[in-house]
Design an enzyme around this catalytic site. Structure first.
Site, PDB file in Angstrom:
ATOM      1  N   ASP A 172       3.829  -0.342  11.514  1.00 44.33           N
ATOM      2  CA  ASP A 172       3.139  -1.005  10.404  1.00 44.33           C
ATOM      3  C   ASP A 172       1.763  -0.388  10.136  1.00 44.33           C
ATOM      4  O   ASP A 172       0.878  -1.036   9.578  1.00 44.33           O
ATOM      5  CB  ASP A 172       3.033  -2.517  10.634  1.00 44.33           C
ATOM      6  N   GLY A 228      -3.652  -7.145   4.041  1.00 45.53           N
ATOM      7  CA  GLY A 228      -2.994  -8.251   3.368  1.00 45.53           C
ATOM      8  C   GLY A 228      -1.858  -7.875   2.441  1.00 45.53           C
ATOM      9  O   GLY A 228      -1.284  -8.743   1.781  1.00 45.53           O
ATOM     10  N   GLU A 271       0.479  -2.435  15.091  1.00 47.26           N
ATOM     11  CA  GLU A 271      -0.854  -2.047  15.540  1.00 47.26           C
ATOM     12  C   GLU A 271      -1.565  -3.211  16.219  1.00 47.26           C
ATOM     13  O   GLU A 271      -1.296  -4.383  15.956  1.00 47.26           O
ATOM     14  CB  GLU A 271      -1.693  -1.539  14.370  1.00 47.26           C
ATOM     15  N   GLY A 273       1.153  -6.722   3.221  1.00 47.96           N
ATOM     16  CA  GLY A 273       2.493  -7.049   3.725  1.00 47.96           C
ATOM     17  C   GLY A 273       3.109  -6.005   4.633  1.00 47.96           C
ATOM     18  O   GLY A 273       4.328  -5.959   4.796  1.00 47.96           O
TER      19      GLY A 273
END
Length: 204
Positions: free
Chosen positions: A81, A10, A31, A12
């Site tokens: 990410d 969570g 991912e 970002g």
């Protein structure tokens, strides 16, 4: 150029990965989360499904990142990410006994085959901010996430990055709205370029 973005659930990561990939004219590597069939089951019954969920993530992330080891395949660079280390962070928290020992053996055999990011961004935010962001994005299987779990996860992340031996930028995100604030976006992009030593990378 290989950039990885990490942080607790969570914080970002995906939002920033997409932004940097666009601004630096790089490929964006995200991912696989919702495709893990064991993840919803893990949130319902962690002891029973932790090992299965973790091994799925381990192999999925390995397959995604392995092409980065081939020079020239991603000529424009990559922004991911997640960091492959992420898998071991979660596994250390959720596994124990023989399952943890087996997981470590698998991880140690796969990890050396993958490249190390040129820069890793470790995003941080206070617990209430994380919980609010998780509720906002509305993934059904994350509704069972408790503050205690996230707080424990934060501790494992802190321990990991306290001794992280590669180029690292720790970024506090509570007051940094890189999802909507163009000034914040510009600052992050330029700082990433500076840290990479490639101010002319991307289209600005």
């Amino acid at each position: 150029m290989y950039i990885a973005i990490e942080g607790v659930i969570g914080v970002g990561k995906t939002t920033l990965a997409r932004l940097l990939a666009e601004r630096l004219a790089a490929d964006c590597l995200l991912e696989v989360v919702e495709e893990n069939p064991f993840l919803p089951l893990f949130y319902q019954d962690p002891p029973r499904y932790a090992f299965k969920a973790q091994v799925f993530f381990l192999l999925s992330r390995y397959k995604q990142l392995l092409p980065l080891a081939q020079p020239g395949l991603f000529s424009h660079g990559v922004v991911a990410d997640y960091l492959f280390d992420k898998d071991a962070i979660f596994a250390a928290m959720n596994l124990s006994g023989e399952e943890w020992a087996l997981y470590q053996e698998l991880y140690r055999s796969l990890s050396p085959k993958l490249p190390v990011p040129d820069l890793t961004l470790y995003l941080k935010a206070p617990l209430p901010t994380l919980l609010a962001r998780i509720r906002q994005r509305g993934r059904v299987f994350e509704r069972r996430l408790e503050a205690a779990y996230l707080e424990r996860l934060q501790t494992f992340y802190e321990q990991h990055f306290a001794t992280y031996p590669h180029p690292l930028w720790v970024l506090e995100t509570q007051e940094l709205n890189f999802a909507e604030d163009k000034a914040a976006q510009d600052w992050i992009v330029e700082e990433v370029r500076r840290r990479l030593g490639c101010q002319r990378v991307g289209n600005g």
